[in-house]
Design an enzyme around this catalytic site. Structure first.
Site, short mmCIF file in Angstrom:
data_model
loop_
_atom_site.label_atom_id
_atom_site.label_comp_id
_atom_site.label_asym_id
_atom_site.label_seq_id
_atom_site.Cartn_x
_atom_site.Cartn_y
_atom_site.Cartn_z
N LYS A 217 15.93 4.77 -1.01
CA LYS A 217 14.68 4.05 -1.16
C LYS A 217 14.61 3.40 -2.53
O LYS A 217 14.70 4.07 -3.56
CB LYS A 217 13.50 5.02 -0.99
CG LYS A 217 12.13 4.42 -1.34
CD LYS A 217 11.74 3.29 -0.38
CE LYS A 217 10.43 2.65 -0.77
NZ LYS A 217 9.30 3.57 -0.81
N HIS A 272 5.85 -1.74 4.18
CA HIS A 272 4.55 -2.44 4.07
C HIS A 272 4.76 -3.90 3.65
O HIS A 272 4.35 -4.35 2.58
CB HIS A 272 3.58 -1.72 3.14
CG HIS A 272 4.19 -1.05 1.97
ND1 HIS A 272 4.86 -1.72 0.98
CD2 HIS A 272 4.21 0.26 1.62
CE1 HIS A 272 5.29 -0.85 0.08
NE2 HIS A 272 4.91 0.35 0.44
N HIS A 320 -0.81 5.39 -7.19
CA HIS A 320 0.17 4.85 -8.13
C HIS A 320 -0.19 5.14 -9.58
O HIS A 320 0.24 4.45 -10.49
CB HIS A 320 0.39 3.35 -7.87
CG HIS A 320 1.11 3.11 -6.58
ND1 HIS A 320 2.46 3.31 -6.45
CD2 HIS A 320 0.66 2.74 -5.36
CE1 HIS A 320 2.81 3.06 -5.21
NE2 HIS A 320 1.73 2.71 -4.52
N ASP A 360 3.09 6.04 5.71
CA ASP A 360 2.91 6.14 4.25
C ASP A 360 2.07 7.38 3.93
O ASP A 360 1.12 7.34 3.14
CB ASP A 360 2.27 4.89 3.68
CG ASP A 360 2.71 4.59 2.25
OD1 ASP A 360 3.30 5.47 1.61
OD2 ASP A 360 2.45 3.47 1.76
#
Length: 567
Positions: A217, A272, A320, A360
């Site tokens: 990833k 996304h 985040h 997610d």
């Protein structure tokens, strides 16, 4: 010859060819295309019914009969909408056809014997267990929530509620990969782990694949630079694993053109792809038109509603590690949440340009709503855009096949596990979900994992029958003890298998080997192959596909919503 009305037949054996079934409270209807059973020879279990010794049940030994038969099921899958009996043997789908006793009945290819269990699927819909390809492994309880929604496979990364995992789907390094593989061995769901792909030199990436990562990833929070992208994809090509990417929202190390140049013609799974979950602002959505890009959505933006934008700003600040008191952090958040691209995302799904849906989980997404939100989009798009050719106003078979592929076969193909899971097909793990049509996509009636019931709604345990209130989902025997290891699968790359990793870590579950990841292209995405030229106006954020402006009003009311969750 005796005759029976169509209504009486459906009540007794479920719908047959030409009958139509409404999917919950949506505007979607399916029509049965084929019936594998034989009229007059149908099998059914119960008092005074067919599956009795010498009648629908034969005398064969267990080796010659099915372990489990689902009778008269309405199968909805990417390949068709059909009525059939499903035979399961050794935890895998063995036959889709006609069940019964071949000694006294014609056309039987799903033999029922004394060693056969039965699940009555008359009037029920059967689908493949969902494949959620965007999992943050923040807490193990996600597994229960996902199973109860009809998802049976997780692809993702993480180590628990660490700051890195809260933001990125990476299990970084051999030590954490080993520990997470050992933890996954006890979870009643299929799992494949993604390593961290953000590196500009290849050795640390090869090391993670050898340690069990089925993919890598790339995430902007670790630095999705062109150098990291190029290096990661180079290793993926060498070792046949998939790369998933969350691109650079701030366009610090380059814009979308630079990212696409770094990717080249190599296959990549863009997470996304609309951008609210992250990616080049404002035009990462353009990537969905590339032949080598396999685009997916995460479920918070699906479908576009009057509440979508407001909810996202708060989610983004938490996930985040942003500070609402810092102007730059607020600007970062606002750059990612755009009404225009969110609205266009639904339409691109309906056109077949976006190929997959995912969650997610707990990191700007809801792990238990992949299935539900996919069908909410399908409903909204039927209302907004009408039937999809070749559908009619009375049947939505093609649209239904397009949308079910988004969370079953397409993510399975993307991550090299389509030979094991992702569809109701012979030879695959019997990861199956039974639904009452009125509760389709909301609350499964049963979930099978590797041929064994793993979760189901269950009533009062002290009740004289299984149905008295309170009824809620409970783990079943398939989720317990060593039965888990015989019915779940851990996915590993070939490099890890060559090292004997499963034996070294004492993994007891079934092992599936990922393969073919680098060959998958957009034309391989079942019913979702469109490659439009997508353009985004940098000032207004308006989105066009092949010149067509993509706009739709936000939904103010949805199906599969509050009426199903009062209790």
């Amino acid at each position: 010859m005796s005759r029976i009305s169509r209504q009486a037949y459906a009540d007794m054996f479920g719908p047959t060819v030409g009958d139509r079934v409404r999917l919950a409270d949506t505007a979607l209807w399916v029509e049965v295309e084929k019936d594998f059973t034989i009229y007059g020879e149908e099998v059914k279990f119960g008092g005074g019914k067919v599956i009795r010794d010498g009648m629908g049940q034969g005398q064969m030994l267990a080796a010659e009969a099915m372990d489990l038969v689902l009778t008269n099921a309405l199968i909805i899958d990417h390949w068709g909408i059909v009525k059939a009996d499903i035979g399961i043997k050794h935890g895998r789908i063995a036959v889709i056809g006609k069940a019964g006793n071949p000694d006294v009945q014609p056309g039987v290819n799903v033999p029922v014997g004394p060693g056969t269990e039965v699940i009555a699927a008359e009037g029920k819909i059967v689908t493949a267990g969902g494949v959620d390809s965007h999992i943050h492994f923040i807490c193990p309880q996600q597994v229960d929530e996902a199973l109860n929604s009809g998802v049976t496979t997780f692809i993702g990364g993480g180590t628990g509620p660490a700051t890195g995992t809260n933001a990125t789907t990476c299990t970084p390094g051999p030590w954490y990969l080993a520990r997470m593989l050992q933890a996954a061995d006890s979870l009643p769901i299929n799992i494949g782990l993604l390593g961290k792909g953000n590196a500009s030199r290849p050795d640390a990436l090869r090391e993670q694949i050898g340690a069990g990562a089925v993919g890598l990833k790339l995430h902007e929070d670790w630095g999705s630079t062109p150098a990291a992208i190029d290096c990661c994809l180079g290793v993926a090509e060498e070792m046949d694993i998939q790369v998933a990417i969350h691109t650079d929202t701030l366009n610090e190390s380059g814009c979308i053109e630079d990212t696409l140049a770094a990717i080249g013609d190599r296959t990549i799974h863009t997470f996304h792809t609309e951008g609210a979950g992250g990616g080049h602002a404002p035009d990462i959505i353009r990537a969905a038109g590339q032949a080598n890009v396999l685009p997916s959505s995460t479920n918070p933006t699906l479908p576009y509603t009057i509440n979508t934008v407001d909810e996202h700003l708060d989610m983004l600040m938490v996930c985040h590690h942003l500070d609402p008191s810092i102007a730059e952090d607020v600007a970062f958040a606002e750059s990612r949440i755009r009404r225009e691209t969110i609205a266009a995302e639904d339409i691109l799904h309906d056109m077949g340009a976006f190929a997959m849906t995912s969650s997610d989980s707990q990191a700007m997404g809801r792990v238990g709503e992949v299935v539900l939100r996919t069908w909410q989009v399908a409903h909204q798009m039927k209302l907004r855009r009408g039937p999809l050719a070749p559908d009619t106003p009375y049947s939505d078979n093609f649209r239904v096949k397009r949308y079910i592929a988004k969370y079953t076969i397409n993510p399975a193909l993307t991550h090299g596990i389509g030979h094991e899971v992702g569809s109701v097909e012979v030879g695959k793990l019997a990861d199956l979900v039974l639904w009452s049509p009125a509760f389709f996509a909301v609350k499964p009636a049963l979930v099978l994992k590797g041929g064994m019931i793993v979760t189901a709604p269950m009533g009062d345990i002290n009740g004289s029958i299984p149905t008295p209130q309170p009824v809620h989902y409970r783990s079943m025997f398939g989720a317990l003890g060593a039965a888990r290891h015989a019915t779940r699968m851990t996915f590993l790359p070939q490099a890890a298998m060559d090292r004997g990793l499963a034996e070294a870590l004492n993994l007891r579950s079934l092992i599936g080997v990922v393969n073919g990841c680098r060959r998958v292209r957009k034309p391989d995405m079942v019913h979702n192959t469109l490659q439009p030229l997508i353009e985004v106006d940098a000032q207004t954020y308006q989105v066009r596909a092949d010149g067509e402006l993509l706009v739709c009003e936000p939904a103010s009311e949805l199906p599969l919503a509050q009426r199903y969750f009062l209790f």
